[in-house]
Design a protein around this motif. Sequence first.
Motif, PDB file in Angstrom:
ATOM      1  N   ALA A  60    -126.417 -15.695  -8.509  1.00 20.08           N
ATOM      2  CA  ALA A  60    -125.653 -14.908  -7.539  1.00 20.08           C
ATOM      3  C   ALA A  60    -126.473 -13.732  -7.022  1.00 20.08           C
ATOM      4  CB  ALA A  60    -124.353 -14.415  -8.181  1.00 20.08           C
ATOM      5  N   VAL A  61    -127.226 -13.083  -7.920  1.00 21.68           N
ATOM      6  CA  VAL A  61    -128.067 -11.957  -7.511  1.00 21.68           C
ATOM      7  C   VAL A  61    -129.118 -12.406  -6.511  1.00 21.68           C
ATOM      8  CG1 VAL A  61    -129.849 -10.369  -8.325  1.00 21.68           C
ATOM      9  CG2 VAL A  61    -127.693 -10.548  -9.562  1.00 21.68           C
ATOM     10  N   SER A  62    -129.761 -13.544  -6.813  1.00 23.45           N
ATOM     11  CA  SER A  62    -130.859 -14.018  -5.963  1.00 23.45           C
ATOM     12  C   SER A  62    -130.373 -14.619  -4.649  1.00 23.45           C
ATOM     13  CB  SER A  62    -131.698 -15.052  -6.717  1.00 23.45           C
ATOM     14  OG  SER A  62    -130.909 -16.180  -7.056  1.00 23.45           O
ATOM     15  N   SER A  63    -129.071 -14.925  -4.552  1.00 17.79           N
ATOM     16  CA  SER A  63    -128.562 -15.542  -3.327  1.00 17.79           C
ATOM     17  C   SER A  63    -128.613 -14.587  -2.144  1.00 17.79           C
ATOM     18  CB  SER A  63    -127.123 -16.028  -3.535  1.00 17.79           C
ATOM     19  OG  SER A  63    -126.233 -14.924  -3.664  1.00 17.79           O
ATOM     20  N   GLY A  64    -128.438 -13.289  -2.396  1.00 19.75           N
ATOM     21  CA  GLY A  64    -128.445 -12.300  -1.325  1.00 19.75           C
ATOM     22  C   GLY A  64    -127.271 -12.417  -0.381  1.00 19.75           C
ATOM     23  N   SER A  65    -126.242 -13.149  -0.796  1.00 16.93           N
ATOM     24  CA  SER A  65    -125.071 -13.360   0.061  1.00 16.93           C
ATOM     25  C   SER A  65    -123.807 -13.262  -0.771  1.00 16.93           C
ATOM     26  CB  SER A  65    -125.148 -14.735   0.728  1.00 16.93           C
ATOM     27  OG  SER A  65    -123.889 -15.117   1.262  1.00 16.93           O
ATOM     28  N   PRO A  66    -122.823 -12.455  -0.340  1.00 16.28           N
ATOM     29  CA  PRO A  66    -121.570 -12.375  -1.092  1.00 16.28           C
ATOM     30  C   PRO A  66    -120.854 -13.713  -1.174  1.00 16.28           C
ATOM     31  CG  PRO A  66    -121.584 -10.835   0.757  1.00 16.28           C
ATOM     32  CD  PRO A  66    -122.871 -11.551   0.788  1.00 16.28           C
ATOM     33  N   LEU A  67    -120.902 -14.498  -0.087  1.00 13.18           N
ATOM     34  CA  LEU A  67    -120.226 -15.790  -0.068  1.00 13.18           C
ATOM     35  C   LEU A  67    -120.889 -16.767  -1.033  1.00 13.18           C
ATOM     36  CD1 LEU A  67    -118.000 -17.522   1.163  1.00 13.18           C
ATOM     37  CD2 LEU A  67    -119.599 -18.163   2.988  1.00 13.18           C
ATOM     38  N   ALA A  68    -122.223 -16.827  -1.008  1.00 12.14           N
ATOM     39  CA  ALA A  68    -122.939 -17.733  -1.905  1.00 12.14           C
ATOM     40  C   ALA A  68    -122.778 -17.309  -3.362  1.00 12.14           C
ATOM     41  CB  ALA A  68    -124.416 -17.778  -1.525  1.00 12.14           C
TER      42      ALA A  68
END
Length: 285
Positions: A121-129
């Motif tokens: 989740a941290v590495s996604s850089g997107s709240p939705l992802a």
Amino acid sequence: MAGTASCAAAQGGLLMGLVDRCHGRDPVLVGWFLAGRLASYTATGALLGLLGSAVSLPPRARAALLVAAGVMVIVFAVRLMRRGRCAPPSERPVSRYKAPLLGAATILVPCGVTISMEMIAVSSGSPLAGAAAMAGFVIGTTPALALLGYVLRRVSRTRLARVAGVVAVAAGLWTIGSGLNLGGWLPTDTTAPLSTSSLSAPTPAPRVVTVWATRDGYRPAFVTARAGVPVEVIFKVAERGCTSTVTIDGRDVALPATVRLPPQPPGPLRYVCGMGMFTGIINFS
């Protein structure tokens, strides 16, 4: 499968808070528990995706939460084992918020796979992802926790309640021990096992060491590295489990990975899995 088993072990103890020896027939409470868990994980995933590692709990903070959760589980277990007169439902104060709040609190008792999902989740850089990653993980582990909640509530109305309470006390003590280990608050055994090679002429300590993560711990669990110079620790994964996330040098690392350590003074450096269950030692000399 690894996520289901490890999280059921680490977080299932909070389900003891829903067990009522007298009125344990309402499966809706387990549903609210699971709904609270889904909501807290989804919100955390969105926050991690939005803000990144700045909102991640450091290992020692997680360790303190594990100790607190273990104490809470023991309190629930003692309440389950205690015998007494069952009051009518109308005389018993009931909080409609208890089940979802306990479910939401499971985010504070992370298992190793949970930490890996938080890193995604941290590495996604997107709240939705980030929210999608955490929500998908919760949905995948929900059947095991739902079954555990059903079994606990059925057992609470039988003579096996005391046996379940004893098991829960053991789980609470195990959780406390894991927290103490993760926080580095347990004494460290720095004794290396003797071998025929240790009896021969000493060899210079290496600057690169390799450690394999297995379901049963780290192999080798005790390695030697050179002090006073930068050292690379190559973590490889032989079997997936809670050892797939390691806490070393005050940070969490998802494996496989190469950890570059700054020059270390002579002596042991301890690392643990994300749940505080398995320990390894790097002895700098």
